[in-house]
Design a protein around this motif. Sequence first.
Motif, PDB file in Angstrom:
ATOM      1  N   GLY A 153       0.769  -1.232   0.000  1.00 32.09           N
ATOM      2  CA  GLY A 153       0.000   0.000   0.000  1.00 32.09           C
ATOM      3  C   GLY A 153       0.798   1.277   0.000  1.00 32.09           C
ATOM      4  N   ARG A 154       2.112   1.208   0.225  1.00 31.24           N
ATOM      5  CA  ARG A 154       2.941   2.419   0.242  1.00 31.24           C
ATOM      6  C   ARG A 154       3.212   2.883  -1.196  1.00 31.24           C
ATOM      7  N   ARG A 155       3.405   4.168  -1.350  1.00 34.38           N
ATOM      8  CA  ARG A 155       3.601   4.747  -2.686  1.00 34.38           C
ATOM      9  C   ARG A 155       5.055   5.108  -2.995  1.00 34.38           C
ATOM     10  N   TYR A 156       5.907   5.101  -1.981  1.00 37.74           N
ATOM     11  CA  TYR A 156       7.322   5.414  -2.180  1.00 37.74           C
ATOM     12  C   TYR A 156       8.083   4.966  -0.942  1.00 37.74           C
ATOM     13  N   GLY A 157       9.391   4.883  -1.063  1.00 37.28           N
ATOM     14  CA  GLY A 157      10.262   4.642   0.070  1.00 37.28           C
ATOM     15  C   GLY A 157      11.340   5.704   0.109  1.00 37.28           C
ATOM     16  N   ILE A 158      12.007   5.824   1.259  1.00 35.43           N
ATOM     17  CA  ILE A 158      13.098   6.797   1.413  1.00 35.43           C
ATOM     18  C   ILE A 158      14.369   6.051   1.808  1.00 35.43           C
ATOM     19  N   VAL A 159      15.444   6.317   1.090  1.00 37.54           N
ATOM     20  CA  VAL A 159      16.733   5.681   1.369  1.00 37.54           C
ATOM     21  C   VAL A 159      17.355   6.301   2.620  1.00 37.54           C
ATOM     22  N   ALA A 160      17.790   5.445   3.531  1.00 33.25           N
ATOM     23  CA  ALA A 160      18.543   5.916   4.705  1.00 33.25           C
ATOM     24  C   ALA A 160      19.473   4.797   5.164  1.00 33.25           C
ATOM     25  N   LEU A 165       8.249  14.928  -6.340  1.00 36.91           N
ATOM     26  CA  LEU A 165       7.358  13.797  -6.591  1.00 36.91           C
ATOM     27  C   LEU A 165       5.925  14.260  -6.815  1.00 36.91           C
ATOM     28  N   PRO A 166       5.127  13.493  -7.560  1.00 37.66           N
ATOM     29  CA  PRO A 166       3.723  13.872  -7.776  1.00 37.66           C
ATOM     30  C   PRO A 166       2.962  13.921  -6.456  1.00 37.66           C
ATOM     31  N   SER A 167       1.896  14.706  -6.422  1.00 33.12           N
ATOM     32  CA  SER A 167       1.172  14.974  -5.188  1.00 33.12           C
ATOM     33  C   SER A 167       0.541  13.733  -4.578  1.00 33.12           C
ATOM     34  N   VAL A 168       0.448  12.654  -5.331  1.00 31.13           N
ATOM     35  CA  VAL A 168      -0.144  11.423  -4.798  1.00 31.13           C
ATOM     36  C   VAL A 168       0.627  10.906  -3.584  1.00 31.13           C
ATOM     37  N   VAL A 169       1.902  11.279  -3.452  1.00 29.32           N
ATOM     38  CA  VAL A 169       2.691  10.806  -2.305  1.00 29.32           C
ATOM     39  C   VAL A 169       2.195  11.402  -0.986  1.00 29.32           C
ATOM     40  N   ASN A 170       1.389  12.456  -1.068  1.00 28.72           N
ATOM     41  CA  ASN A 170       0.863  13.073   0.145  1.00 28.72           C
ATOM     42  C   ASN A 170      -0.346  12.329   0.701  1.00 28.72           C
ATOM     43  N   ARG A 171      -0.844  11.361  -0.032  1.00 27.78           N
ATOM     44  CA  ARG A 171      -2.007  10.609   0.421  1.00 27.78           C
ATOM     45  C   ARG A 171      -1.565   9.411   1.255  1.00 27.78           C
ATOM     46  N   LEU A 172      -2.267   9.180   2.341  1.00 31.93           N
ATOM     47  CA  LEU A 172      -1.960   8.040   3.194  1.00 31.93           C
ATOM     48  C   LEU A 172      -2.759   6.801   2.801  1.00 31.93           C
ATOM     49  N   GLN A 173      -3.720   6.970   1.885  1.00 33.06           N
ATOM     50  CA  GLN A 173      -4.489   5.814   1.442  1.00 33.06           C
ATOM     51  C   GLN A 173      -3.603   4.839   0.672  1.00 33.06           C
TER      52      GLN A 173
END
Length: 442
Positions: free
Chosen positions: A49-56, A421-429
């Motif tokens: 369900g996640r739309r992106y990940g962040i490298v760390a 990134l596109p605004s879809v990343v701001n959605r938690l759905q």
Amino acid sequence: MSNPAGWDHPRASLYTDHYELTMLQASLHSGAAHRRSVFEAFARRLPDGRRYGIVAGTGRLLEGFADFRFGAEELDFLGRTGVVNQDTLDYLANYRFTGDIWGYPEGEAYFPNSPILIVESTFAEACMLETYLLSVLNHDSAIASAASRMITAAGNRPCIEMGSRRTHEESAVAAARAAVIAGFHSTSNLEAGIRYGIKTVGTAAHSFTLLHDTEREAFEAQIASLGVGTSLLVDTYDVEAAVRAAVELAGPKLGGVRLDSGDLVAQASWVRQLLDELGNEQTRIMVTSDLDEFAIAALQSAPVDSYGVGTSLVTGSGAPTASMVYKLVSRTDDAGNFVSVAKAAKNKTSMGGRKYALRKLNERGIATQEIVGIGHRPEDDGNDRPLLQQFVKNGELLPGWTGHEGVVRARQRHADTMAELPSVVNRLQRGEAAIPTVYEEN
């Protein structure tokens, strides 16, 4: 490489699995250990369900490589327990990584099959890094990915990392670092502060109030010691009585009050009203109590000034690992020519070949695709962005990726990549990856 961070920590070489060294032994026997090889770390998919990940974790990883050596104690253990034979021990005694490491910089967004880290060296040098490399990247990227979602939900309100008591002591330091990279304002963890120059904050727990005969005495002591700008925890007994006492003692310059229980939305609203009625319009309200990105989003309409996040953050908010893998994708043959290799299992397919990555941007600078070139660099049409940076060259760590400087750089990278990134990343759905990963072959 020398230790760039300047603190003592356990040698990294045995943070590994037994079979890394038995593979080394067998490849030394066959003669293939010294074949030039390309390994790649990537995630086949994002958490459900996640739309992106962040490298760390890359900076921590590079710091650990500085101590990836096999000294007398390690060699004695490996020989005494029969893990490897004498020829392998002789090799390990002189082990030093001499290759190159490329990857996505910390703070960068990644998507399914993004080539997050590329290690180029001999098979012998690279295979031993697998377990250590994945343990760092999987943990830290999971925390940063969760933290990024929380920061998105919080908007302009600061978030404070305070989950040290909910995880392993070293994981706590790593989690604080990853959270700050993803935009958290500060941490409660002092070790993270000294190692990475991260801002640390904290005032008092319920035990401090309970220590004193009355709540008022506890507030008096805290204000006298820390000043009127401190934040007072007001939900030990009766919240309204505590707020009134706090204002009476500290006056209009009281820094803040903290709420840690109950219906936070309703409670924050009437506490704000009470503070304003008492003349404390500038006193801030901080909320804690098992927050995650969804709870933070639910508090958007409440008059909250900051969030303290613990358990959900340091456990990845339901996704405690980034599920990255480390695979051999290319190696030389007997003639010295590179050939692509890949696992062919139906449910765990990999794409062979050395990768190059480019983020495709439209005319407004918004990302539309992750382009992964196999064996070649994708063509930049003028406003696209190459993603891979070099961290290690001929075994030497390149400057700027570790310590406090690395954290500052990664924090800025996260802010920049999120704006792209596109605004879809701001959605938690729940949803698909924000942009597709597209392979380009020669």
